[in-house]
Design an enzyme around this catalytic site. Structure first.
Site, mmCIF file in Angstrom:
data_model
loop_
_atom_site.group_PDB
_atom_site.id
_atom_site.type_symbol
_atom_site.label_atom_id
_atom_site.label_comp_id
_atom_site.label_asym_id
_atom_site.label_seq_id
_atom_site.Cartn_x
_atom_site.Cartn_y
_atom_site.Cartn_z
ATOM 1 C CE LYS A 111 8.139 61.359 99.481
ATOM 2 N NZ LYS A 111 6.751 61.381 99.061
ATOM 3 C CE LYS A 193 10.077 59.247 93.120
ATOM 4 N NZ LYS A 193 8.733 58.768 93.162
ATOM 5 C CE LYS A 196 2.688 63.857 92.614
ATOM 6 N NZ LYS A 196 2.833 62.877 93.681
HETATM 7 N N1 AQP Z 1 10.110 59.756 88.119
HETATM 8 C C1 AQP Z 1 9.174 58.845 87.932
HETATM 9 N N2 AQP Z 1 9.265 57.951 86.916
HETATM 10 C C2 AQP Z 1 8.287 57.026 86.727
HETATM 11 N N3 AQP Z 1 7.189 56.928 87.489
HETATM 12 C C3 AQP Z 1 7.051 57.797 88.497
HETATM 13 N N4 AQP Z 1 6.081 57.970 89.432
HETATM 14 C C4 AQP Z 1 6.423 58.993 90.234
HETATM 15 N N5 AQP Z 1 7.605 59.517 89.858
HETATM 16 C C5 AQP Z 1 8.026 58.788 88.782
HETATM 17 C C6 AQP Z 1 4.856 57.181 89.495
HETATM 18 O O1 AQP Z 1 3.781 58.095 89.616
HETATM 19 C C7 AQP Z 1 2.751 57.495 90.397
HETATM 20 C C8 AQP Z 1 2.241 58.446 91.408
HETATM 21 O O2 AQP Z 1 3.235 58.736 92.345
HETATM 22 P P1 AQP Z 1 2.792 59.284 93.768
HETATM 23 O O3 AQP Z 1 1.949 60.476 93.627
HETATM 24 O O4 AQP Z 1 2.233 58.203 94.592
HETATM 25 O O5 AQP Z 1 4.094 59.724 94.446
HETATM 26 P P2 AQP Z 1 5.533 59.344 94.237
HETATM 27 O O6 AQP Z 1 5.767 58.004 93.658
HETATM 28 O O7 AQP Z 1 6.217 59.589 95.554
HETATM 29 O O8 AQP Z 1 5.850 60.446 93.160
HETATM 30 P P3 AQP Z 1 6.532 61.810 93.345
HETATM 31 O O9 AQP Z 1 6.295 62.589 92.120
HETATM 32 O O10 AQP Z 1 7.957 61.602 93.741
HETATM 33 O O11 AQP Z 1 5.744 62.487 94.531
HETATM 34 P P4 AQP Z 1 6.295 63.049 95.868
HETATM 35 O O12 AQP Z 1 7.401 63.982 95.458
HETATM 36 O O13 AQP Z 1 5.154 63.744 96.522
HETATM 37 O O14 AQP Z 1 6.785 61.896 96.663
HETATM 38 C C9 AQP Z 1 3.325 56.206 90.996
HETATM 39 O O15 AQP Z 1 2.816 55.105 90.274
HETATM 40 C C10 AQP Z 1 4.790 56.344 90.772
HETATM 41 O O16 AQP Z 1 5.391 55.078 90.562
#
Ligand code: AQP
Length: 327
Positions: A111, A193, A196
């Site tokens: 990030k 991965k 969002k």
């Molecule tokens: N691609 C993924 N596969 C499996 N698990 C995933 N998680 C996120 N992406 C995947 C799991 O979702 C939960 C919530 O995640 P978060 O909101 O804390 O943010 P994150 O892990 O940083 O997910 P994102 O979607 O990538 O959000 P952004 O883009 O905002 O950083 C966690 O339990 C995570 O493991």
């Protein structure tokens, strides 16, 4: 009975990755355990958010938790900013963290790399706040996706560091990975991965995507040219990702999938993956539509915050006494 905590950031529209990696496990745990599920909006502001959008997504995420099967009679659902002990303990955890260990976090590196010379300090301090979220509830188990392993390790390190310095205050939590430690990858760059905050919307299946869009995205998912449905993450990351998704939504093993599609090409396989994903997401989408406008959503969140705060305050009080922050 275990104490369970997990959170999701309202930093964008929820993805199939969030669902398979985390959300779908939450409701499975609510029977027989003490569960706290949180909309972690203070984590979301570690990168800039548009205020009205953040507000709206906070509510949407709460509705999605419920649509995915969370029962507020069994589990406590709340918004992080409504329980101030999270940031209060987060600061204390920040003082116990080393800059070097925080700079080693993959999520921070990824990030920060997108932010040029203006890297928000909150991005670096994300893991101590996450540690506080978890430790406040004397959590035993944290159901998260495999991408959160590093943050869980630092949470355990910080808890142990605190206990060593100031006495046994915190329970040391364990990570609970979903089935096969599912990590859903981007449909367009399958070595990255699914996320969002990905700007490429075709790379991501959102939980609230219309069925025709899900089908289109999966049909256009990046694959190789040998047309064989075979699991090989190194050589065939795109098709392996689709196999992981298919396995997760149908409960079939990779071997069964390979056998069933041995003489079928990618076109048929992708169509079946899309249909299987749609059949899992459609009922969630219907329940979401019912929940998002329902007045009881606010009531659920108000009561959830009260319950969470009562529990968090007990731990926080112990922390203040342990470190001498009292008169
Ligand atoms: N691609 C993924 N596969 C499996 N698990 C995933 N998680 C996120 N992406 C995947 C799991 O979702 C939960 C919530 O995640 P978060 O909101 O804390 O943010 P994150 O892990 O940083 O997910 P994102 O979607 O990538 O959000 P952004 O883009 O905002 O950083 C966690 O339990 C995570 O493991």
């Amino acid at each position: 009975m275990s104490i369970i905590f997990s959170g999701i950031q309202p930093s964008g529209e929820l993805t199939l990755g969030n669902y398979l990696g985390a959300l779908r496990n939450f409701s499975k745990m609510q029977d027989g355990n003490e569960c706290y599920y949180c909309v972690v909006n203070q984590h979301a502001i570690t990168v800039p958010q548009e205020p009205a959008m953040l507000h709206e997504r906070t509510r949407q995420l709460a509705a999605i938790y419920l649509a995915a099967g969370l029962d507020p009679q069994k589990a406590t659902l709340f918004v992080q900013s409504e329980v101030p002990e999270h940031v209060q303990l987060g600061w204390i955890m920040t003082t116990l963290s080393y800059v070097g260990e925080l700079e080693r976090m993959t999520q921070y590196k990824d990030k920060a790399a997108k932010r040029g010379d203006s890297i928000p300090a909150g991005l670096l301090a994300y893991p101590p706040l996450m540690a506080a979220d978890i430790l406040l509830y004397q959590t035993n188990l944290v159901p998260v996706g495999d991408d959160q392993k590093q943050h869980m390790e630092i949470t355990r390190d910080l808890a142990q560091r605190f206990n060593r310095l100031y006495g046994e205050v915190f329970t040391i939590p364990d990570i609970l990975l979903g089935q096969d430690g599912t990590r859903v990858m981007s449909l367009q760059e399958p070595t990255k991965k699914m996320s969002k905050s990905d700007e490429n919307r075709t790379a991501t299946v959102y939980l609230l995507d219309a069925p025709k869009d899900i089908e289109k995205k999966i049909k256009r998912a990046q694959t190789d040219s040998d047309n064989a449905v075979r699991y090989d993450v190194q050589a065939k990351p795109g098709i392996s990702n689709l196999m992981d998704i298919f396995a997760a939504v149908t409960d079939k093993s990779h071997e069964t999938i390979e056998r069933e599609y041995a003489d079928k090409g990618y076109g048929t396989f992708k169509k079946d993956v899309a249909d299987a994903v749609v059949s899992v997401l459609e009922p969630i989408q219907q329940r979401y539509e019912e929940m998002i406008g329902a007045p009881e959503l606010d009531e659920i969140l108000t009561q959830g915050a009260e319950k969470a705060r009562a529990k968090a305050a007990v731990t926080y009080e112990k922390v203040l006494h342990a470190i001498g922050l009292y008169r």
